[in-house]
Design an enzyme around this catalytic site. Structure first.
Site, PDB file in Angstrom:
ATOM      1  CB  THR A   1      -0.906   0.012   1.245  1.00 31.76           C
ATOM      2  OG1 THR A   1      -1.801  -1.106   1.192  1.00 31.76           O
ATOM      3  CG2 THR A   1      -1.714   1.290   1.335  1.00 31.76           C
ATOM      4  CB  SER A   2       0.927   4.305   0.342  1.00 32.51           C
ATOM      5  OG  SER A   2       1.358   5.632   0.221  1.00 32.51           O
ATOM      6  CB  SER A   3       5.779   3.844   0.996  1.00 26.92           C
ATOM      7  OG  SER A   3       7.158   3.564   0.897  1.00 26.92           O
TER       8      SER A   3
END
Length: 301
Positions: free
Chosen positions: A136-138
């Site tokens: 998720t995300s990074s």
């Protein structure tokens, strides 16, 4: 010496067999000092076991991401190992900016995570032919990087609200700096390239590699104000080029109202080489769809 090593491995497996996420203290963390946390399935599942690497977001942690996702519980129910890398940076982000992490065996965070997979294969009963990543995300950015830099390790990847592999490349960024480099033009959805340019960026991460590439599943919300929505299309451009695909089949309100699914290549949403999900009105980030991940990885039906 071999007996001691074998005994240590058995102790590690026995310690982890209770289904609890545990820090692997004898993983050296090289080359970038990331912590390795893992859980193995019960002894009732005969190995070797599939491996799912779950990569957390910025301001996150291995333990926090394990608590917010269901991979540990699902690993207990379906017989796979789950690895949660833990970032070394103060802000909890992974390095997806340095040339080291964007190069096969280049010495960055991506290599440390690949080394966690090697550890799981050698000491925890992992199956090297069934290795997957979700983030998720990074963690989504890192999962895209892992797919590009280590296509020989990962067979399928699922990313939630990320950016294309290499989009965050920052000139002069190093594998040891904290925080890792940040690329505003990429985060803001302003870095637009052709599919060929994005594909070449992936191919240059592992020059000379001509083997199978990972299958890709990509989620992104249209209202994402952190890693903005244009990054969704850029990811699809990148991986459709890498995988030699075009002309997706689109289905609206699938699998949820307001979502649009795009399938590239032969197969369905579980078996195709590339599948995208555009989530209308969803911000940063798209909630984890663990059951869809496991079906896409081929761990469950």
């Amino acid at each position: 010496m071999r007996f001691i090593e074998a005994f240590s491995s058995l102790v590690a497996v026995a310690t982890l067999a209770q289904g609890q996420l545990t820090r692997i203290n004898d993983f050296p963390g090289t080359p970038t000092r990331l912590q390795m946390w893992a859980a193995v399935p019960p002894k009732s599942f005969q190995g070797p076991h599939p491996i799912v690497v779950a990569v957390h977001h910025c301001q996150g942690s291995a333990q926090g991401y394990a608590g917010n996702t269901r991979y540990v519980q699902l690993g207990q129910q379906n017989g796979f190992i789950v690895i949660y890398p833990n970032s070394k940076s103060g802000g909890g982000c992974f390095d997806v900016a340095s040339q080291a992490t964007l190069t096969h065996n280049g010495g960055g965070d991506s290599q440390t995570i690949a080394n966690m997979v090697k550890y799981a294969i050698e000491k925890l009963g992992g199956d090297g032919s069934r290795v997957f990543s979700a983030g998720t995300s990074s963690g989504a950015m890192m999962s895209n990087v892992l797919a590009g830099v280590y296509p020989d390790v990962f067979k399928a990847v699922s990313v939630y609200s990320g950016v294309p592999a290499g989009c965050f490349a920052v000139q002069g960024a190093t594998a040891t700096q904290d925080p890792p480099g940040w690329a505003n033009n990429c985060a803001n959805g302003q870095l637009i390239k052709t599919a060929q340019q994005w594909g070449d960026q992936v191919r240059n991460m592992y020059p000379g590699y001509n083997g199978t590439r990972p299958r890709m599943q990509i989620f992104h919300g249209t209202a994402d104000n952190t890693l903005r929505y244009p990054n969704y299309n850029e990811q699809l451009k990148q991986w459709s080029n890498v995988l030699g695909l075009s002309n997706p089949r689109n289905s609206t309100n699938t699998p949820k109202s307001g979502w649009t699914r795009s399938i590239y290549g032969e197969g369905n949403e579980k078996t195709a080489p590339l599948v995208g999900y555009s989530a209308n009105g969803v911000g940063h980030s798209v909630p984890q769809q663990e059951a869809m991940d496991l079906a896409f990885f081929g761990i469950t039906n």
